[in-house]
Scaffold this active site. Structure first.
Site, PDB file in Angstrom:
ATOM      1  N   ARG A  68      -6.539  -2.999   3.813  1.00  0.00           N
ATOM      2  CA  ARG A  68      -7.465  -1.864   3.788  1.00  0.00           C
ATOM      3  C   ARG A  68      -6.753  -0.589   3.328  1.00  0.00           C
ATOM      4  NH1 ARG A  68      -9.539  -2.286   9.862  1.00  0.00           N
ATOM      5  NH2 ARG A  68      -7.305  -2.706  10.082  1.00  0.00           N
ATOM      6  N   ASP A  82      -7.045   3.748   2.940  1.00  0.00           N
ATOM      7  CA  ASP A  82      -7.670   4.895   3.594  1.00  0.00           C
ATOM      8  C   ASP A  82      -8.521   5.702   2.623  1.00  0.00           C
ATOM      9  OD1 ASP A  82      -6.525   4.367   6.075  1.00  0.00           O
ATOM     10  OD2 ASP A  82      -4.749   5.582   5.661  1.00  0.00           O
ATOM     11  N   ARG A 130       2.699   7.302   3.082  1.00  0.00           N
ATOM     12  CA  ARG A 130       2.509   8.753   3.010  1.00  0.00           C
ATOM     13  C   ARG A 130       3.477   9.495   3.926  1.00  0.00           C
ATOM     14  NH1 ARG A 130      -3.668   9.143   4.238  1.00  0.00           N
ATOM     15  NH2 ARG A 130      -3.197  11.388   4.280  1.00  0.00           N
TER      16      ARG A 130
END
Length: 302
Positions: free
Chosen positions: A60, A62, A239
């Site tokens: 998945r 974001d 990130r």
């Protein structure tokens, strides 16, 4: 998601390579507001096939995160040529999402794969994704559990002034960055480690241990590309790593600081999570035995 009807001998497993610009979508996973990539893909598949189809992805993404090649599978009794799934589904998708390729593999009995998936997950969490994938091979292909590695790119525009033409497609920082310095810092993360320092507080993974296979930081003019490959990634892991490398690249910390932050296993000691705009799921690797028609990596800066 709508579940498929009871299993039958006529079911087949279809695998898709899906590419998307995630800027306007609220991530991959289905939500009540239906503004996600999965919702859009399943709606398009249903319109093309005239039957509900439930999809499973490799990983998945974001909100705001892109994919050069997300891998998706679904089960269906409908027989179509591979490229019919591509053209037919794309006819009902928005311009920011596209199926790039499709192939058919033998159908998998979910009841049979359920028991084996627990062992595969355990192997994945302990840094042995290949072992987990191989243990599932006898049961059939699965977009998530058959994967042995994932690669992400983070594309950063390093210029004194932001570019409106790149909005939503790249990250941006105006401070000059030293790419070589960031590359040296990133090497402290290679290997199997507890990545708690780079894990989102809300991460639901059972273990913070991951095996980082490689990290490269390269400058191409005003663009800096961070390429990370691991057996799997934690929530916001890329990130958070990029944000910390930027601290090093700006000269605020020495390259050795990355290793120190990693060893502390404390999220508060790393930099804040960097913006999602420049993050791309680039590739998901599988054993060669599945012979997926995955695309070559030939994008600008990547």
């Amino acid at each position: 998601m709508t579940e498929l009807s009871s299993p039958s001998a006529g079911l087949r497993r279809v695998v898709l390579g899906v590419q998307y610009d995630g800027a306007r979508w609220q991530g991959w996973q289905t939500q009540p507001h239906r503004q996600t990539v999965q919702d859009q893909l399943e709606a398009a598949l249903q319109r093309f096939s005239t039957t509900p189809i439930a999809t499973t992805c490799a990983g998945r993404t974001d909100s705001g995160v892109h994919a050069l090649e997300q891998i998706v599978h679904f089960d269906t009794p409908i027989a179509r040529d591979a490229f019919s799934w591509v053209r037919g589904t794309n006819a009902f998708l928005p311009p920011t999402i596209a199926v790039r390729w499709a192939c058919e593999l033998p159908w998998v009995d979910d009841a049979a794969i359920a028991g084996a998936s627990a062992a595969a997950q355990a192997a994945e969490l302990h840094g042995t994704a290949r072992e987990g994938a191989e243990s599932l091979a006898q049961f059939g292909f699965h977009a998530r559990f058959s994967a042995i590695a994932r690669t992400y790119h983070y594309v950063l525009y390093n210029h004194a002034v932001r570019s409106p033409l790149l909005a939503g497609k790249v990250g941006w920082t105006f401070r000059p960055l030293d790419a070589d310095r960031m590359h040296r810092a990133a090497q402290h993360l290679i290997g199997e480690h507890d990545f708690t320092s780079f894990r989102a507080v809300e991460c639901q993974a059972k273990s913070p241990v991951r095996k980082m296979e490689s990290i490269a930081v390269r400058r191409h003019g005003d663009m800096i590309v961070f390429t990370l490959k691991a057996n799997a990634f934690l929530h916001h892991m890329v990130r958070n790593i990029v944000g910390s490398l930027i601290v090093v690249g700006s000269g605020k910390q020495d390259p050795q600081w990355m290793g120190q932050v990693l060893a502390l296993r404390d999220r508060s000691r790393a930099a804040p999570t960097f913006m999602p705009d420049g993050l791309y799921l680039a590739r998901v690797d599988y054993p060669d035995s599945w012979a997926l028609p995955q695309e070559a990596r030939s994008w600008p800066w990547l």
